[in-house]
Enzyme design. Structure first.
Site, PDB file in Angstrom:
ATOM      1  CB  ALA A 109       2.102   1.803  -0.691  1.00 17.47           C
ATOM      2  CG  ASP A 110       3.877   7.188  -0.411  1.00 22.35           C
ATOM      3  OD1 ASP A 110       4.217   6.332   0.433  1.00 22.35           O
ATOM      4  OD2 ASP A 110       3.714   8.388  -0.121  1.00 22.35           O
TER       5      ASP A 110
END
Length: 261
Positions: A109-110
């Site tokens: 996600a990052d």
């Protein structure tokens, strides 16, 4: 205010935004056993030091790569901040970028949030280096699409691997040594960790650009970005708050349609 939460394997970072202005930022070590109540007590104390109140928070968004921490962080948002958080990876949360990967669901996600924030700030094409639990090199196309990347062990993990695997090697601090050639064990280890990773950065960015076939701006973020950028012109910009700003952008883009999941 908006609370953004970037939960990685090593640290979890909380930030409060008022509009596009970051009002505060706090970092804690990642611990899947930590409860929502423990986070709440910690945050209450830190927020009070800056005259900030949980009641002033009206939105939350989470990027999390530690599945075991998901329940704790969402509970923290719902019970402490009284908001239902957006979660990166939820199909209802649109990042607004294309992902050119064989298995989109496997991309952290990052890394996707970094791609969004970097393209919004610097255009493209880009290489985004994130010095986190792993050292990642992510490719952002001229149109902002996420086009893949490289994952390497972090410098800190290399230090730990040497310490654990070799009985006579100590655990050393990651810092820039005065010389490349070490005259004792510790200076030699520091040189290998520091200059070895400078070589990794320079080598991979050069090869990525050659394979991609065009010039690319190189953006670095994460805890060691500044330390390594000092030694090489391969890193053009250090942006330590890239992920947090990306989370704010995602929340802003989805806020009108968001109905709490």
């Amino acid at each position: 205010m908006l609370v953004t939460i970037d939960a990685g394997n090593t640290n979890v970072v909380f930030a409060l935004f008022e509009g596009d202005t970051m009002k505060a930022k706090w970092r804690a070590s990642s611990d899947a056993k930590r409860t929502a109540d423990e986070y709440a007590v910690w945050l209450t104390q830190l927020m009070s030091l800056q005259n900030l109140k949980a009641a002033d928070v009206n939105g939350a968004i989470i990027a999390n790569v530690v599945p075991a921490a998901s329940f704790t962080l969402t509970t923290l948002c719902s019970e402490f901040f009284k908001v239902t958080p957006m979660v990166i990876g939820d199909p209802k949360v649109d990042l607004g970028i294309e992902v050119h990967m064989d298995h989109r669901e496997n991309v952290g996600a990052d890394r996707l949030v970094n791609a969004l924030a970097a393209h919004r700030a610097y255009g493209g094409p880009l290489i985004v280096i994130d010095f986190g639990t792993a050292t990642t090199f992510d490719i952002v196309g001229p149109d902002g699409a996420y086009e893949g990347g490289v994952i390497a062990p972090s410098a800190q993990h290399s230090v730990e691997a040497l310490y654990r695997a070799a009985a006579q090697l100590p655990r050393v601090k990651i810092e820039r040594p005065d010389k490349v050639i070490g005259k004792d064990t510790v200076p030699a280890m520091k040189s290998g960790i520091y200059w070895g990773y400078v070589g990794l950065i320079e080598g991979l960015t050069t090869r990525i650009k050659e394979e991609y076939g065009s010039s690319m701006k190189v953006i670095a973020t994460g805890g060691l970005a500044t330390l390594y950028s000092e030694a090489t012109p391969a890193i053009e910009v250090v942006d330590s708050d890239l992920t947090l700003r990306g989370l704010r952008l995602v929340h802003e883009a989805n806020s009108q349609a968001w109905v709490g999941g």
